[in-house]
Design a protein around this motif. Structure first.
Motif, PDB file in Angstrom:
ATOM      1  N   LEU A 555       0.837  -1.201   0.000  1.00 11.63           N
ATOM      2  CA  LEU A 555       0.000   0.000   0.000  1.00 11.63           C
ATOM      3  C   LEU A 555       0.869   1.247   0.000  1.00 11.63           C
ATOM      4  O   LEU A 555       0.611   2.207  -0.742  1.00 11.63           O
ATOM      5  CB  LEU A 555      -0.924  -0.018   1.220  1.00 11.63           C
ATOM      6  CG  LEU A 555      -1.867   1.178   1.376  1.00 11.63           C
ATOM      7  CD1 LEU A 555      -2.856   1.234   0.213  1.00 11.63           C
ATOM      8  CD2 LEU A 555      -2.628   1.100   2.701  1.00 11.63           C
ATOM      9  N   GLY A 556       1.927   1.224   0.810  1.00 11.60           N
ATOM     10  CA  GLY A 556       2.850   2.357   0.835  1.00 11.60           C
ATOM     11  C   GLY A 556       3.553   2.566  -0.493  1.00 11.60           C
ATOM     12  O   GLY A 556       3.724   3.705  -0.956  1.00 11.60           O
ATOM     13  N   LEU A 557       3.978   1.467  -1.145  1.00 12.96           N
ATOM     14  CA  LEU A 557       4.626   1.590  -2.452  1.00 12.96           C
ATOM     15  C   LEU A 557       3.704   2.250  -3.468  1.00 12.96           C
ATOM     16  O   LEU A 557       4.127   3.115  -4.243  1.00 12.96           O
ATOM     17  CB  LEU A 557       5.048   0.207  -2.964  1.00 12.96           C
ATOM     18  CG  LEU A 557       6.369  -0.369  -2.460  1.00 12.96           C
ATOM     19  CD1 LEU A 557       6.590  -1.750  -3.067  1.00 12.96           C
ATOM     20  CD2 LEU A 557       7.535   0.547  -2.814  1.00 12.96           C
ATOM     21  N   ALA A 558       2.452   1.817  -3.476  1.00 11.06           N
ATOM     22  CA  ALA A 558       1.506   2.375  -4.442  1.00 11.06           C
ATOM     23  C   ALA A 558       1.211   3.839  -4.162  1.00 11.06           C
ATOM     24  O   ALA A 558       0.873   4.594  -5.079  1.00 11.06           O
ATOM     25  CB  ALA A 558       0.214   1.559  -4.432  1.00 11.06           C
ATOM     26  N   LEU A 559       1.331   4.237  -2.903  1.00 13.68           N
ATOM     27  CA  LEU A 559       0.980   5.598  -2.513  1.00 13.68           C
ATOM     28  C   LEU A 559       2.203   6.508  -2.375  1.00 13.68           C
ATOM     29  O   LEU A 559       2.130   7.548  -1.725  1.00 13.68           O
ATOM     30  CB  LEU A 559       0.205   5.572  -1.189  1.00 13.68           C
ATOM     31  CG  LEU A 559      -1.136   4.826  -1.230  1.00 13.68           C
ATOM     32  CD1 LEU A 559      -1.768   4.786   0.153  1.00 13.68           C
ATOM     33  CD2 LEU A 559      -2.100   5.478  -2.224  1.00 13.68           C
ATOM     34  N   LEU A 560       3.320   6.101  -2.967  1.00 12.82           N
ATOM     35  CA  LEU A 560       4.526   6.936  -2.909  1.00 12.82           C
ATOM     36  C   LEU A 560       4.330   8.275  -3.608  1.00 12.82           C
ATOM     37  O   LEU A 560       5.128   9.204  -3.408  1.00 12.82           O
ATOM     38  CB  LEU A 560       5.709   6.196  -3.532  1.00 12.82           C
ATOM     39  CG  LEU A 560       6.313   5.061  -2.696  1.00 12.82           C
ATOM     40  CD1 LEU A 560       7.442   4.370  -3.452  1.00 12.82           C
ATOM     41  CD2 LEU A 560       6.811   5.578  -1.351  1.00 12.82           C
TER      42      LEU A 560
END
Length: 787
Positions: A555-560
Motif C-alpha cells: 500500500l505504501g509503495l503504491a501511494l509513494l
C-alpha cells in the motif's frame, strides 16, 4: 481478545483454514458477480441511432457505465473470479479434505498454510481498494497486456495496488503449493501408499504441480511490472519486444491456470460419480495417466496459441495449433471414462450427482467450441469476439463451478455435521443450469461482436442476443441465493448427519472419533493426532501479522505519489519485522510444535521433511530467476546498442565481489560439516564468517550502485540496460539479505544449543539456500559484467 475471534484469526488448523478459504472465496465470488452484472446491464441494450428513441441508451456518453468504469469492472471481474473465487474454493476443499484423505494430522507446515491464506485474502482486498482511489482501478483486461498496464495508459495508485495484490496472491499460491506437495510426499498416514490415495487428492496433486511451475512465472512477470510502475524501469515499455515479453511470461502461467481451475472439479467428479452410480470409477489408471500428461508436459506446450495474432511465425502457429489439438485428447479420454462410469449403473440423483452431470455436460460444450479456436486460421475470425467469451466460460465457469458446488454439497455433512436441504439444492441446480446457458450460449452466435467494447450501435443480430445474455446473468446470479440459504438452513435447522450418509469408501468418511462431533465445530478435536492437542499450541498470530505487514508495505509503495506514502511503507516493514522476530521466537522456544507421527514417506524415506521442502522451494525460485534472466536475454537480443563489457561496470570489482560471495558459500559448507562432526563452536565460527562475507558482498554492491547511479548516471530508468541490471542484481541482493536474517537466527539458536550432531536440519537447509544464492550469482555476474 474474544476466544472465538482469536481462534479464527490465529488458527493454523487445516480444517479451519479450509473453511476460511471457502468463506473468503464466496465473498469474492459475490464481488465478482456484482461487477459482471453491472457489465451485463451496460451491454443489455445498444446506443440509440440518430433520431431514434426507445429501449436503448441515449448516446455513447449517456450509458449505464462509462467506458472507464466498464473496463475496470470487466478487468476486476476476470481477475477476481479466476484467482480469488474458483481456484481458492478448490484450495479450501483441498485444505480441509486432503489431509483427511491421506491420513495426515495436518499440512506439513501449518503456520505457512495460515500465512498463505491471509496473504491471499489481503491480496484480494488490496486489489479491490483501487476502486476507491482517484483514477480508479486497473482497466486493461484481466490479462493486463502491455502497454495497457503501464503507468502511461493506466496511471494512478489503483492499478499499482491491483498488481501488488496479484503479487501477494502469486506468493500465497506458491508457498501453499510447496506446503501441500510436501504434505503428500512425507505426511501420508500409515498404509496410505501412492496407489491408495483417493482421486480427489490425486487431482489436487496434479493441480498443485501445475501451480508450482506456472505461478512463479506469473510472479516474475508481476515483479517486473511493479518495478516499471514504481521505479520507472523499462521492461515492458522497451521497443525491443517489451509487450511480447509480457505475453510470453503471462501465458506460460495463464494456460496452465485453466487446468488449475478445472482439475479439482474433475477430482470431485471422480469421487462422486462412483458413490452415486454404484459402480467403480471406470479406467481410473488411464484417467491418472491422462491427467499427468495434461499437467506435464502438455499444459506448458500450448501457451502461444493465445498469441496467434501477435506476429509470431507461421511455423510457430502450426506447432502450437497441433499442440492445442493434442492436449484435447487426454480430456476426451477422461470425459469418456466419466460417461462409461454412468453406463448401466443405478444413479442416485442427489445434489452432488446432478451438479457433476451438469459439469460434464457443460465441459463437453466448452471443449467442442475450443476445437475451433485451436486452429490459427479460425482464430483470426473468432479472436477477441464473444465466441471466445462463451467458450472460456463454459470451461472455466460452467465445468469448474458446477463441479466445485457438487463438492460443497457432497462434503457439507462432514463440515457441518448436518444434512443440507435436498429440494433447495435441486432448485439451485435447475436455476443455475438454466441461467448459465441463457447467459453464455447466445455468445457463440455473437462471433462477430468484439468483446472489449462498452457499448454498440443497434444491430438486429446483436440486440436480442445481448438482452437474452443479460437476463441469463441475473438468473444465474440470483440462483446462488439458494446455495447461501441452504448453508444457513443447514447450520440452523439441518438434521444431524450420520457419519457416512452417502456410503462412501474413501478415508475422510471414516469417523476418527466417536459421537457426532465430526463437523466444523469439532475441527480442532476431530483431526488425527488431536489427542496430543493439550500439549502443543495449534495457533499462531505470526502468519496474519506477516501478511498484514506485506499488504501495508505494498500500500505504501503504491501511494509513494503522496508525501505520506513512504511512512506507510516503513510501517509495513516494521510490522513484518515484528512478525518475523515473533516467528523466530516461537521456533527458538518451541512454543509452536506439531508432533511427528509414523508416516508413509516412500520414495523420500531418507530425506528429512524440511530438506525436501527446501528443494521444492528452490525449484520455484529457479523458475522465478529463470524468467527474470530469460527476460533479460530476450530484451538484450533485440537491443543492438547494449553497453560493451567494461564500459559501465567495473569488472575487477565485480570479480572481487564474486570471490567474496563464493567464499561465503565455502564457509557455509564448513559450518554444516562442523555440526555433522558435533563441533558446535566451529559451526558458530563458520556461520559468523559466512554472515560477515555476505554482509561484505552487500556492502561492496551498495558502493558499486552508488558510483553507478550518482557518479556515472547509470540509473534504472536511464536505459533498458540499467533497468535489467538493477532489477536482477537487486533481486539477488534481496535473497542475500534474507540469508543474512536467517543466519542471525541460526547463530542465535546455535548459541542456545539448538543444533547437535544428530539434529542440524536448519543448518543443512540454510546451506542449500546459500548455495542457490551463489549459483544464481554465477549466472548473473558473466551476463552483466563480461558478455
Amino acid at each position: 481478545m474474544n476466544a472465538w475471534l482469536s481462534r479464527w484469526l490465529y488458527t493454523t488448523n487445516h480444517k479451519d483454514v479450509g473453511l476460511l478459504y471457502i468463506a473468503g472465496s464466496m465473498y469474492f465470488g459475490f464481488v465478482g458477480a456484482i461487477l459482471i452484472l453491472l457489465v451485463r446491464v451496460e451491454l443489455a441494450i445498444p446506443v440509440c441511432a440518430t433520431g431514434v428513441s426507445g429501449m436503448c441508451w441515449p448516446s455513447a456518453t449517456q450509458t449505464f457505465l462509462s467506458a472507464a468504469s466498464f473496463n475496470q469492472a470487466v478487468t476486476l471481474h476476470g481477475l477476481i473470479m479466476i484467482l480469488w473465487f474458483l481456484s481458492p474454493l478448490a484450495i479450501g476443499l483441498a485444505n480441509y479434505f486432503l489431509p483427511l484423505q491421506i491420513g495426515a494430522a495436518d499440512l506439513a507446515l501449518p503456520r505457512v498454510n495460515a500465512f498463505g491464506y491471509w496473504l491471499w485474502l489481503f491480496g484480494g482486498i488490496t486489489a479491490t481498494i483501487g476502486f476507491f482511489l482517484p483514477g480508479g482501478n486497473t482497466a486493461g483486461g484481466w490479462t493486463a497486456y502491455s502497454p495497457l498496464s503501464s503507468s502511461t495508459f493506466s496511471p494512478g495508485a489503483g492499478p499499482t495496488l491491483a498488481f501488488a495484490g496479484l503479487i501477494m496472491l502469486a506468493t500465497s499460491i506458491t508457498v501453499g503449493s510447496i506446503n501441500i506437495l510436501l504434505t503428500v510426499a512425507v505426511e501420508r498416514g500409515p498404509g496410505i501408499t501412492w496407489r491408495k490415495i483417493p482421486m480427489f487428492s490425486w487431482f489436487i496433486i496434479f493441480t498443485i504441480v501445475a501451480m508450482l511451475f506456472s505461478f512463479p512465472s506469473f510472479l516474475a512477470a508481476l515483479l517486473l511490472l511493479i518495478s516499471d510502475r514504481v521505479l520507472g524501469t523499462m521492461y515492458y515499455s522497451a521497443s525491443a519486444g517489451g509487450s511480447i515479453l509480457w505475453d510470453d511470461l503471462f501465458w506460460f502461467f495463464g494456460h496452465p491456470e485453466v487446468y488449475v481451475v478445472l482439475l479439482p472439479a474433475f477430482g470431485l467428479i471422480a469421487e462422486i460419480f462412483p458413490v452415486f452410480s454404484g459402480r467403480p470409477l471406470a479406467e481410473k489408471n488411464i484417467i491418472l495417466i491422462c491427467t499427468g500428461a495434461i499437467v506435464i508436459p502438455l499444459s506448458y506446450m500450448v501457451w502461444s496459441h493465445h498469441m496467434f495474432l501477435t506476429g509470431v511465425t507461421l511455423s510457430e502457429d502450426e506447432a502450437f495449433s497441433v499442440a492445442t489439438i493434442l492436449i484435447s485428447l487426454p480430456f476426451d479420454v477422461i470425459t469418456l471414462a466419466f460417461i462409461k462410469t454412468l453406463t448401466r449403473s443405478s444413479i442416485r440423483l442427489t445434489a452432488p450427482m446432478i451438479f457433476c452431470i451438469g459439469s460434464v455436460f457443460l465441459f463437453i460444450i466448452g471443449g467442442i467450441t475450443g476445437v475451433f479456436l485451436s486452429s490459427f486460421v479460425l482464430d483470426v475470425v473468432y479472436n477477441n469476439t464473444y465466441f471466445v467469451v462463451g467458450h472460456f466460460h463454459y470451461v472455466m465457469v460452467g465445468a469448474a463451478i458446477f463441479g466445485l458446488i457438487a463438492g460443497l454439497y457432497y462434503y457439507i455433512p462432514i463440515m457441518t455435521g448436518k444434512m443440507y436441504h435436498e429440494k433447495m439444492a435441486n432448485w439451485h441446480f435447475i436455476t443455475s443450469f438454466i441461467g448459465f446457458n441463457i447467459l453464455y450460449f447466445p455468445m457463440f452466435f455473437l462471433y462477430d461482436m468484439p468483446r472489449r467494447i462498452y457499448t454498440y450501435q443497434s444491430l438486429p443480430s446483436w440486440n436480442t442476443l445481448n438482452l437474452i445474455s443479460t437476463v441469463g446473468a441475473f438468473i444465474f446470479a440470483a440462483s446462488q441465493i439458494f446455495l447461501l440459504a441452504n448453508i444457513v438452513w443447514t447450520l440452523r435447522a439441518g438434521k444431524i448427519s450420520p457419519p457416512n450418509p452417502w456410503g462412501a469408501t474413501t478415508p475422510e468418511w471414516v469417523p476418527v472419533i466417536t459421537g457426532a462431533s465430526h463437523g466444523a465445530a469439532a475441527s480442532m478435536g476431530s483431526m488425527p493426532g488431536a489427542e496430543a492437542g493439550e500439549h502443543h499450541r495449534h495457533e499462531s498470530s505470526r502468519p496474519i501479522w506477516l501478511a498484514t505487514g506485506i499488504a501495508v508495505s505494498f500500500l505504501g509503495l503504491a501511494l509513494l505519489v503522496y508525501s505520506w506514502g513512504i511512512a506507510v511503507f516503513i510501517l509495513g516493514l516494521a510490522i513484518d519485522g515484528f512478525a518475523v522476530i515473533g516467528w523466530m521466537y516461537e521456533d527458538l522456544h518451541e512454543t509452536f510444535h506439531m508432533p511427528e507421527g509414523v508416516t508413509e514417506r516412500w520414495p523420500f524415506n531418507a530425506i528429512p521433511k524440511m530438506r525436501l521442502g527446501m528443494w521444492i522451494f528452490l525449484s520455484t525460485d529457479v523458475i522465478v530467476f529463470g524468467a527474470i534472466l530469460g527476460a533479460y536475454l530476450y530484451i538484450r537480443s533485440f537491443t543492438p546498442d547494449w553497453p560493451i563489457p567494461g564500459s559501465v561496470h567495473e569488472i575487477p570489482l565485480g570479480l572481487a565481489n564474486t570471490i567474496v560471495l563464493l567464499t561465503s558459500g565455502l564457509t557455509a559448507f564448513l559450518a554444516l560439516e562442523s555440526i555433522k562432526e558435533g563441533k558446535q563452536r566451529n559451526m558458530i565460527m563458520w556461520l559468523c564468517a559466512t554472515f560477515i562475507l555476505g554482509a561484505t558482498f552487500l556492502g561492496i554492491k551498495g558502493a558499486e550502485w552508488y558510483n553507478l547511479y550518482f557518479v556515472k548516471g547509470f540509473t534504472w530508468n536511464s536505459s533498458i540496460a540499467g533497468s535489467t541490471y538493477y532489477f536482477t542484481v537487486g533481486l539477488h541482493a534481496a535473497h542475500v539479505t534474507v540469508g543474512l536474517v536467517l543466519m542471525a537466527y541460526l547463530i542465535r539458536k546455535a548459541m542456545m544449543g539448538g543444533y547437535t550432531k544428530e539434529n542440524h536440519a536448519g543448518i543443512e537447509n540454510f546451506a542449500l539456500y546459500w548455495a542457490f544464492v551463489d549459483i544464481v550469482w554465477i549466472f548473473v555476474f558473466p551476463l552483466f559484467y563480461l558478455l
